[in-house]
Design a protein around this motif. Structure first.
Motif, mmCIF file in Angstrom:
data_model
loop_
_atom_site.group_PDB
_atom_site.id
_atom_site.type_symbol
_atom_site.label_atom_id
_atom_site.label_comp_id
_atom_site.label_asym_id
_atom_site.label_seq_id
_atom_site.Cartn_x
_atom_site.Cartn_y
_atom_site.Cartn_z
ATOM 1 N N SER A 11 0.838 -1.196 0.000
ATOM 2 C CA SER A 11 0.000 0.000 0.000
ATOM 3 C C SER A 11 0.873 1.246 0.000
ATOM 4 O O SER A 11 1.911 1.297 0.655
ATOM 5 C CB SER A 11 -0.925 0.006 1.223
ATOM 6 N N ASP A 19 -7.136 5.549 -10.331
ATOM 7 C CA ASP A 19 -7.632 4.637 -11.352
ATOM 8 C C ASP A 19 -8.571 3.634 -10.692
ATOM 9 O O ASP A 19 -8.149 2.618 -10.152
ATOM 10 C CB ASP A 19 -6.454 3.921 -12.017
ATOM 11 N N GLU A 33 -8.259 1.016 -7.298
ATOM 12 C CA GLU A 33 -7.029 0.261 -7.140
ATOM 13 C C GLU A 33 -5.772 1.114 -7.026
ATOM 14 O O GLU A 33 -5.005 0.966 -6.083
ATOM 15 C CB GLU A 33 -6.865 -0.731 -8.306
ATOM 16 N N ASP A 34 -5.524 1.997 -7.988
ATOM 17 C CA ASP A 34 -4.210 2.627 -8.085
ATOM 18 C C ASP A 34 -4.255 4.144 -8.019
ATOM 19 O O ASP A 34 -5.192 4.777 -8.510
ATOM 20 C CB ASP A 34 -3.534 2.215 -9.398
ATOM 21 N N VAL A 53 -2.181 7.174 -9.592
ATOM 22 C CA VAL A 53 -1.359 7.285 -10.795
ATOM 23 C C VAL A 53 -0.858 8.718 -10.972
ATOM 24 O O VAL A 53 -1.611 9.676 -10.776
ATOM 25 C CB VAL A 53 -2.153 6.865 -12.051
ATOM 26 N N ARG A 110 2.796 4.392 -10.471
ATOM 27 C CA ARG A 110 1.483 3.783 -10.230
ATOM 28 C C ARG A 110 1.656 2.856 -9.043
ATOM 29 O O ARG A 110 2.588 2.048 -8.991
ATOM 30 C CB ARG A 110 1.019 3.004 -11.460
ATOM 31 N N ALA A 111 0.776 2.992 -8.064
ATOM 32 C CA ALA A 111 0.898 2.158 -6.876
ATOM 33 C C ALA A 111 -0.471 1.840 -6.310
ATOM 34 O O ALA A 111 -1.418 2.614 -6.470
ATOM 35 C CB ALA A 111 1.746 2.850 -5.817
ATOM 36 N N ASN A 112 -0.560 0.688 -5.646
ATOM 37 C CA ASN A 112 -1.791 0.296 -4.979
ATOM 38 C C ASN A 112 -2.266 1.419 -4.086
ATOM 39 O O ASN A 112 -1.490 1.998 -3.334
ATOM 40 C CB ASN A 112 -1.530 -0.980 -4.160
ATOM 41 N N ASN A 113 -3.539 1.728 -4.156
ATOM 42 C CA ASN A 113 -4.074 2.897 -3.480
ATOM 43 C C ASN A 113 -4.383 2.639 -2.000
ATOM 44 O O ASN A 113 -3.594 2.955 -1.124
ATOM 45 C CB ASN A 113 -5.332 3.368 -4.239
ATOM 46 N N ALA A 136 1.094 -6.641 -13.799
ATOM 47 C CA ALA A 136 1.642 -5.355 -13.352
ATOM 48 C C ALA A 136 3.060 -5.148 -13.873
ATOM 49 O O ALA A 136 3.428 -4.044 -14.299
ATOM 50 C CB ALA A 136 1.619 -5.281 -11.831
#
Length: 247
Positions: free
Chosen positions: A92, A124, A127-128, A130, A141-144, A206
């Motif tokens: 996360s 996004d 999920e992400d 960005v 881009r990373a897991n939100n 990914a």
């Protein structure tokens, strides 16, 4: 969870709230326990089915007498749920936001992004988080797992161009194999990613997305369909026959 108040020289911090972490753990553990109970209920039947995955292990569980068998299956389900929660939360993103700099951390990765490099920030879906660069390519881009309202309020307050969705949605086109507009390498990566999506291999998908970004290709999907756009390319003109990516 809300963002910190802006203090000169100090960044605003965004991270997964304690409430959301607790909810994730409780949800995963409860579901896991339920799956363990179901496993116990069907273990004798499952052990008799030819070709059943993990049939040997299920056979062992089916032979354990109650109440020990039920307790064992529920504990295995709890362990499975806890592992799902751990994997979901370990990457996360935590974000430090200043007017001139963003620092995001996801797992063991840390990235510093100057405000001058950023042309857009958006979430996004669920999920992400960005970040897009001035060439419209993906910077990060990373897991939100963050509070959506807090994310939006923080970036807008610090003067960043925040969007509710990808601002270049109209530029995406449906991908089919061997498109002449794309290089052979990009087509091969998209083909491999299509397979990863079909097999629910999220980590592989990914990694392939990141490889495509390096080639100047930004990709998104809707169900089992992939859509792409080229970094820095002009917006596509409206075409009645074009299969555009849905919002």
């Amino acid at each position: 969870m809300g963002p910190n108040k802006t203090v000169p020289g100090r960044p605003s911090q965004l991270k997964v709230s304690t409430r959301r972490v607790a909810a994730m753990w409780v949800t995963c553990v409860v579901i896991g326990a339920g799956l363990g109970w179901v496993l116990r209920a069907v273990s004798e039947w499952a052990a008799s089915v030819d070709g059943m995955p993990l049939r040997d292990w299920i056979s062992v569980l089916a032979k354990v007498p109650d109440p020990y068998g039920t307790v064992l299956c529920v504990l295995l389900g709890v362990a499975f749920g806890a592992e799902v929660a751990r994997r979901t939360l370990k990457d996360s993103v935590a974000v430090s936001v200043k007017p001139d700099l963003v620092i995001w951390r996801a797992g063991k990765q840390t990235r510093r992004i100057a405000r001058a490099e950023i042309s857009a920030v958006y979430l996004d879906g669920f999920e992400d988080l960005v970040f897009l660069g001035t060439d419209t390519g993906e910077l990060a881009r990373a897991n939100n797992n963050l509070d959506e309202d807090a994310v939006k309020e923080t970036f807008l307050r610090h003067g960043y161009p925040f969007f509710d969705a990808d601002p270049h949605l109209e530029r995406y086109m449906r991908w089919v194999e061997d498109l002449p507009e794309l290089s052979a390498t990009a087509n091969a990566l998209l083909k491999a990613r299509q397979k990863a999506l079909a097999e629910n291999a999220a980590d592989d998908a990914a990694e392939l997305r990141a490889d495509l970004v390096k080639l100047g290709v930004v990709v998104r999907q809707n169900d089992d369909r992939q859509f792409y756009r080229l970094v820095g390319s002009p917006a596509a003109k409206d075409d009645a026959t074009a299969d555009k990516v849905p919002a």
